[in-house]
Scaffold this motif. Structure first.
Motif, short mmCIF file in Angstrom:
data_model
loop_
_atom_site.label_atom_id
_atom_site.label_comp_id
_atom_site.label_asym_id
_atom_site.label_seq_id
_atom_site.Cartn_x
_atom_site.Cartn_y
_atom_site.Cartn_z
N ARG A 144 0.64 -0.85 -0.05
CA ARG A 144 0.53 -0.20 0.30
C ARG A 144 0.97 1.01 0.10
O ARG A 144 2.20 1.05 0.39
CB ARG A 144 -0.78 0.14 0.50
CG ARG A 144 -2.12 -1.61 0.96
CD ARG A 144 -2.26 -1.29 2.20
NE ARG A 144 -3.47 -2.21 2.24
CZ ARG A 144 -4.38 -3.12 3.65
NH1 ARG A 144 -4.38 -2.44 4.70
NH2 ARG A 144 -5.14 -3.31 3.43
N MET A 145 0.41 2.02 -0.18
CA MET A 145 1.62 3.51 -1.24
C MET A 145 0.63 4.70 0.14
O MET A 145 -0.91 4.91 0.32
CB MET A 145 0.95 3.63 -2.59
CG MET A 145 2.47 3.33 -2.92
SD MET A 145 3.52 3.12 -2.81
CE MET A 145 4.03 1.49 -1.94
N PRO A 146 1.33 5.68 0.13
CA PRO A 146 1.26 6.20 1.05
C PRO A 146 -0.25 7.48 0.71
O PRO A 146 -0.01 7.50 -0.79
CB PRO A 146 2.11 7.37 1.57
CG PRO A 146 3.09 7.33 1.11
CD PRO A 146 2.72 5.61 0.14
N PRO A 147 -0.99 8.19 1.08
CA PRO A 147 -1.93 9.02 -0.38
C PRO A 147 -1.33 10.09 -0.79
O PRO A 147 -1.97 10.69 -1.66
CB PRO A 147 -2.98 9.67 1.22
CG PRO A 147 -1.93 9.57 2.35
CD PRO A 147 -0.78 7.90 1.95
N ASN A 148 -0.26 10.45 -0.53
CA ASN A 148 0.55 11.62 -1.22
C ASN A 148 0.81 11.53 -2.63
O ASN A 148 1.16 11.96 -3.19
CB ASN A 148 2.01 11.50 -1.24
CG ASN A 148 2.95 11.11 -0.24
OD1 ASN A 148 2.66 9.65 -0.43
ND2 ASN A 148 3.91 10.85 -1.38
N LEU A 149 0.45 10.05 -2.99
CA LEU A 149 0.56 10.03 -4.36
C LEU A 149 -0.62 10.03 -5.32
O LEU A 149 -0.58 10.17 -6.60
CB LEU A 149 1.17 8.41 -4.68
CG LEU A 149 1.69 7.67 -4.27
CD1 LEU A 149 2.17 6.41 -4.29
CD2 LEU A 149 3.39 8.57 -4.96
N TYR A 176 -4.06 7.31 -7.84
CA TYR A 176 -3.31 5.79 -8.38
C TYR A 176 -2.68 5.05 -6.78
O TYR A 176 -2.81 4.39 -7.22
CB TYR A 176 -1.79 6.81 -7.82
CG TYR A 176 -0.10 5.42 -8.66
CD1 TYR A 176 0.74 5.84 -9.80
CD2 TYR A 176 0.40 5.20 -7.65
CE1 TYR A 176 1.31 4.85 -9.92
CE2 TYR A 176 1.45 4.47 -7.73
CZ TYR A 176 1.72 4.40 -8.99
OH TYR A 176 3.07 3.79 -9.44
N THR A 177 -2.94 6.05 -5.61
CA THR A 177 -3.33 4.66 -4.63
C THR A 177 -4.25 3.75 -4.65
O THR A 177 -3.35 2.65 -4.04
CB THR A 177 -3.31 5.71 -2.93
OG1 THR A 177 -2.57 6.48 -3.24
CG2 THR A 177 -3.09 4.50 -2.23
N ARG A 178 -5.37 4.02 -5.29
CA ARG A 178 -6.32 2.87 -5.02
C ARG A 178 -6.48 1.83 -5.95
O ARG A 178 -6.19 0.76 -5.93
CB ARG A 178 -7.66 3.61 -5.14
CG ARG A 178 -8.51 3.95 -4.19
CD ARG A 178 -9.57 4.57 -4.15
NE ARG A 178 -9.83 5.44 -5.52
CZ ARG A 178 -10.09 6.52 -5.35
NH1 ARG A 178 -9.65 7.40 -3.85
NH2 ARG A 178 -10.98 7.21 -6.45
N GLY A 179 -5.84 2.64 -7.56
CA GLY A 179 -4.89 2.09 -8.64
C GLY A 179 -3.78 0.92 -8.63
O GLY A 179 -3.83 0.27 -8.52
#
Length: 228
Positions: A157-162, A166-169
């Motif tokens: 999982r990636m931080p929301p700053n992306l 993008y994060t959901r995808g």
């Protein structure tokens, strides 16, 4: 799953693996031609292999190798499934493109019974387009399946700053691939440690030695059924 979709999906899975392994066909033929009865007997008695292909999160970055979660899983494997061993082919800084480029050589060398694919974090940190991530991971799954290995796909999982899209995808990519290839999915490698900043080194990216047992314990329930 509707039966009309199952056949073309299986065909595509096989095509991905076969296409990747085609370049290694010469090496395979040479190995088969030179292998004698002794080599066959050795293969029959050798431990079965869990091959881990990951990045620094799996390569024990900043730690001794024996402190990493992969080694801990290997130690538990030796105790509870003595016919198995772990080979850690993880590389710090590895991307899905690097894993895709290495996978054929690794699966042909080790002939694993299970492949753990734990890549993608570095792709997201570099903003790799998601279709490329999906294609690279699909090639790794296809090559692994083509040599008869079961696959554990490990997500991140990636931080929301992306950005939310993008994060959901990014997360959805792992779910889609696991469903398409019908492989086991562990959605988030760092699930048991991610909420506590104290579990990470000063870079806020890599788990400490103290956090590794929790990660190993998180991976085990997803991996262990694949050994049966």
């Amino acid at each position: 799953m509707r039966s009309g979709y199952r056949a073309p999906r299986r065909w595509l899975q096989c095509a991905i693996g076969a296409g990747l392994l085609l370049s290694a066909a010469g090496a395979l033929a040479q190995t088969a031609a030179t292998a004698g009865p002794a080599a066959t007997a050795h293969q029959a008695t050798a431990p079965r292999t869990v091959l881990v292909m990951g990045d620094s999160l799996s390569a024990a970055y900043g730690l001794r190798a024996d402190q990493g979660w992969v080694t801990m899983v290997g130690e538990r494997l030796a105790r509870e499934h003595p016919g198995w061993q772990v080979v850690n082919a993880s590389i710090s800084g590895e991307t899905s493109a690097g894993g895709s480029a290495r996978v054929v050589e690794e699966v042909l060398r080790h002939r694993p019974g299970v492949v753990v694919i734990a890549l993608g974090a570095n792709d997201a940190l570099r903003g790799l387009p998601l279709p490329e991530l999906r294609r690279n991971l699909a090639r790794m799954i296809g090559a692994s399946r083509h040599v008869g290995a079961r696959v554990l796909l490990v997500g991140m999982r990636m931080p929301p700053n992306l950005g939310p899209d993008y994060t959901r995808g990014f997360e959805q990519t792992y779910r889609d691939l696991a469903a398409f290839f019908d492989v086991e999915l562990l959605p988030f490698l760092l699930e048991p440690v991610a909420a506590d900043r104290g579990n990470f080194m000063d870079d806020n990216l890599h788990p400490t030695a103290e956090a590794q047992p929790a990660i190993a314990g998180h991976v085990w329930p997803a991996l262990e059924p694949l050994l049966r």
